[in-house]
Design a protein around this motif. Sequence first.
Motif, PDB file in Angstrom:
ATOM      1  N   ALA A  19      41.716 146.119   8.595  1.00  0.00           N
ATOM      2  CA  ALA A  19      42.450 146.466   7.067  1.00  0.00           C
ATOM      3  C   ALA A  19      41.229 145.262   6.007  1.00  0.00           C
ATOM      4  N   ASN A  20      40.168 144.541   7.208  1.00  0.00           N
ATOM      5  CA  ASN A  20      39.404 144.015   6.076  1.00  0.00           C
ATOM      6  C   ASN A  20      38.282 144.731   5.287  1.00  0.00           C
ATOM      7  N   PHE A  21      37.935 145.530   6.762  1.00  0.00           N
ATOM      8  CA  PHE A  21      36.996 146.552   5.885  1.00  0.00           C
ATOM      9  C   PHE A  21      37.532 147.281   4.956  1.00  0.00           C
ATOM     10  N   TYR A  22      38.850 148.045   4.760  1.00  0.00           N
ATOM     11  CA  TYR A  22      39.980 148.815   3.438  1.00  0.00           C
ATOM     12  C   TYR A  22      39.621 147.405   2.462  1.00  0.00           C
ATOM     13  N   LYS A  23      39.967 145.915   2.135  1.00  0.00           N
ATOM     14  CA  LYS A  23      39.434 145.607   1.396  1.00  0.00           C
ATOM     15  C   LYS A  23      38.087 145.519   0.514  1.00  0.00           C
ATOM     16  N   VAL A  24      37.441 145.333   1.656  1.00  0.00           N
ATOM     17  CA  VAL A  24      35.776 145.406   1.625  1.00  0.00           C
ATOM     18  C   VAL A  24      35.251 146.064  -0.060  1.00  0.00           C
ATOM     19  N   ILE A  25      36.196 147.872   1.073  1.00  0.00           N
ATOM     20  CA  ILE A  25      35.817 149.122   0.140  1.00  0.00           C
ATOM     21  C   ILE A  25      37.193 149.085  -0.774  1.00  0.00           C
ATOM     22  N   GLY A  26      37.475 148.045  -1.254  1.00  0.00           N
ATOM     23  CA  GLY A  26      38.441 148.445  -2.448  1.00  0.00           C
ATOM     24  C   GLY A  26      38.036 146.673  -2.885  1.00  0.00           C
ATOM     25  N   VAL A  27      36.781 146.087  -2.790  1.00  0.00           N
ATOM     26  CA  VAL A  27      36.753 145.611  -3.745  1.00  0.00           C
ATOM     27  C   VAL A  27      35.499 146.585  -4.578  1.00  0.00           C
ATOM     28  N   LEU A  28      34.720 146.897  -3.403  1.00  0.00           N
ATOM     29  CA  LEU A  28      33.253 147.465  -3.980  1.00  0.00           C
ATOM     30  C   LEU A  28      33.757 149.181  -5.058  1.00  0.00           C
ATOM     31  N   VAL A  29      34.790 149.477  -4.546  1.00  0.00           N
ATOM     32  CA  VAL A  29      35.830 150.071  -5.717  1.00  0.00           C
ATOM     33  C   VAL A  29      35.754 149.690  -6.971  1.00  0.00           C
ATOM     34  N   LYS A  30      36.796 148.943  -7.170  1.00  0.00           N
ATOM     35  CA  LYS A  30      37.405 147.862  -8.477  1.00  0.00           C
ATOM     36  C   LYS A  30      35.988 147.616  -9.203  1.00  0.00           C
ATOM     37  N   VAL A  31      34.906 147.303  -8.816  1.00  0.00           N
ATOM     38  CA  VAL A  31      33.722 147.181  -9.565  1.00  0.00           C
ATOM     39  C   VAL A  31      32.429 147.768 -10.155  1.00  0.00           C
ATOM     40  N   GLY A  32      32.876 148.651  -8.695  1.00  0.00           N
ATOM     41  CA  GLY A  32      31.953 150.696  -9.791  1.00  0.00           C
ATOM     42  C   GLY A  32      30.723 150.768  -8.638  1.00  0.00           C
ATOM     43  N   LEU A  33      30.898 149.538  -7.660  1.00  0.00           N
ATOM     44  CA  LEU A  33      29.301 149.825  -7.087  1.00  0.00           C
ATOM     45  C   LEU A  33      29.224 151.126  -5.996  1.00  0.00           C
ATOM     46  N   LEU A  34      30.794 151.686  -5.885  1.00  0.00           N
ATOM     47  CA  LEU A  34      30.908 152.274  -4.565  1.00  0.00           C
ATOM     48  C   LEU A  34      31.810 152.712  -4.291  1.00  0.00           C
ATOM     49  N   HIS A  35      32.094 153.867  -4.847  1.00  0.00           N
ATOM     50  CA  HIS A  35      32.800 155.389  -5.008  1.00  0.00           C
ATOM     51  C   HIS A  35      33.628 156.236  -3.872  1.00  0.00           C
ATOM     52  N   THR A  36      34.656 156.464  -3.976  1.00  0.00           N
ATOM     53  CA  THR A  36      35.190 157.075  -2.026  1.00  0.00           C
ATOM     54  C   THR A  36      36.536 157.639  -2.573  1.00  0.00           C
ATOM     55  N   ASN A  37      37.370 158.709  -1.356  1.00  0.00           N
ATOM     56  CA  ASN A  37      38.573 159.222  -2.221  1.00  0.00           C
ATOM     57  C   ASN A  37      39.513 158.402  -0.784  1.00  0.00           C
ATOM     58  N   TYR A  38      38.863 157.544  -0.656  1.00  0.00           N
ATOM     59  CA  TYR A  38      39.937 157.590   0.615  1.00  0.00           C
ATOM     60  C   TYR A  38      40.327 156.162   0.312  1.00  0.00           C
ATOM     61  N   VAL A  39      39.724 155.118  -0.456  1.00  0.00           N
ATOM     62  CA  VAL A  39      40.267 153.555  -0.852  1.00  0.00           C
ATOM     63  C   VAL A  39      40.711 152.944  -1.593  1.00  0.00           C
ATOM     64  N   THR A  40      41.863 152.724  -2.386  1.00  0.00           N
ATOM     65  CA  THR A  40      42.038 152.686  -3.916  1.00  0.00           C
ATOM     66  C   THR A  40      41.987 151.053  -3.984  1.00  0.00           C
ATOM     67  N   THR A  41      41.147 150.391  -5.255  1.00  0.00           N
ATOM     68  CA  THR A  41      41.231 149.279  -5.469  1.00  0.00           C
ATOM     69  C   THR A  41      41.733 147.872  -4.654  1.00  0.00           C
ATOM     70  N   TYR A  42      41.149 147.475  -4.601  1.00  0.00           N
ATOM     71  CA  TYR A  42      41.633 145.865  -4.801  1.00  0.00           C
ATOM     72  C   TYR A  42      40.618 144.710  -5.379  1.00  0.00           C
ATOM     73  N   THR A  43      42.047 143.343  -5.738  1.00  0.00           N
ATOM     74  CA  THR A  43      41.870 142.825  -6.788  1.00  0.00           C
ATOM     75  C   THR A  43      41.411 141.671  -6.061  1.00  0.00           C
ATOM     76  N   GLY A  44      41.750 141.174  -4.817  1.00  0.00           N
ATOM     77  CA  GLY A  44      41.990 139.776  -4.343  1.00  0.00           C
ATOM     78  C   GLY A  44      40.447 139.435  -3.801  1.00  0.00           C
ATOM     79  N   LYS A  45      39.971 138.757  -3.043  1.00  0.00           N
ATOM     80  CA  LYS A  45      38.948 137.901  -2.891  1.00  0.00           C
ATOM     81  C   LYS A  45      38.634 138.492  -1.356  1.00  0.00           C
ATOM     82  N   VAL A  46      37.345 138.344  -0.729  1.00  0.00           N
ATOM     83  CA  VAL A  46      36.907 138.879   0.303  1.00  0.00           C
ATOM     84  C   VAL A  46      35.727 138.379   0.906  1.00  0.00           C
TER      85      VAL A  46
END
Length: 107
Positions: A19-46
């Motif tokens: 789950a922590n892996f997907y949270k990290v990916i979600g933060v990176l997607v949210k801020v625009g540093l990473l693009h992926t098609n399998y994780v939604t954004t995460y607004t919490g802290k990691v």
Amino acid sequence: MNWEEIEALARAKTKKRDANFYKVIGVLVKVGLLHTNYVTTYTGKVSVEDILKAGEIEPRILEVLPALMLNFGEYIVPSKNLPKDLMAILEGERPVEFRGLNYRQWI
């Protein structure tokens, strides 16, 4: 390598994605540093520890970690035990690489 060995390697890699892996990916997607098609954004802290662990599975995470720390620190849980190479970047040193990856394009 036979089919069973390939399948076992694929399962082992998938198990590492917790789950922590997907949270990290979600933060990176949210801020625009990473693009992926399998994780939604995460607004919490990691935590930095979770980011480094996720970076062992997905090297792109380590490539953008300095940019995340410098530009989007509000998504990081504060830590006093940062690795020396990361601390050097945060203190203003700009080495060519971070853990063998060119990170400068993201800063």
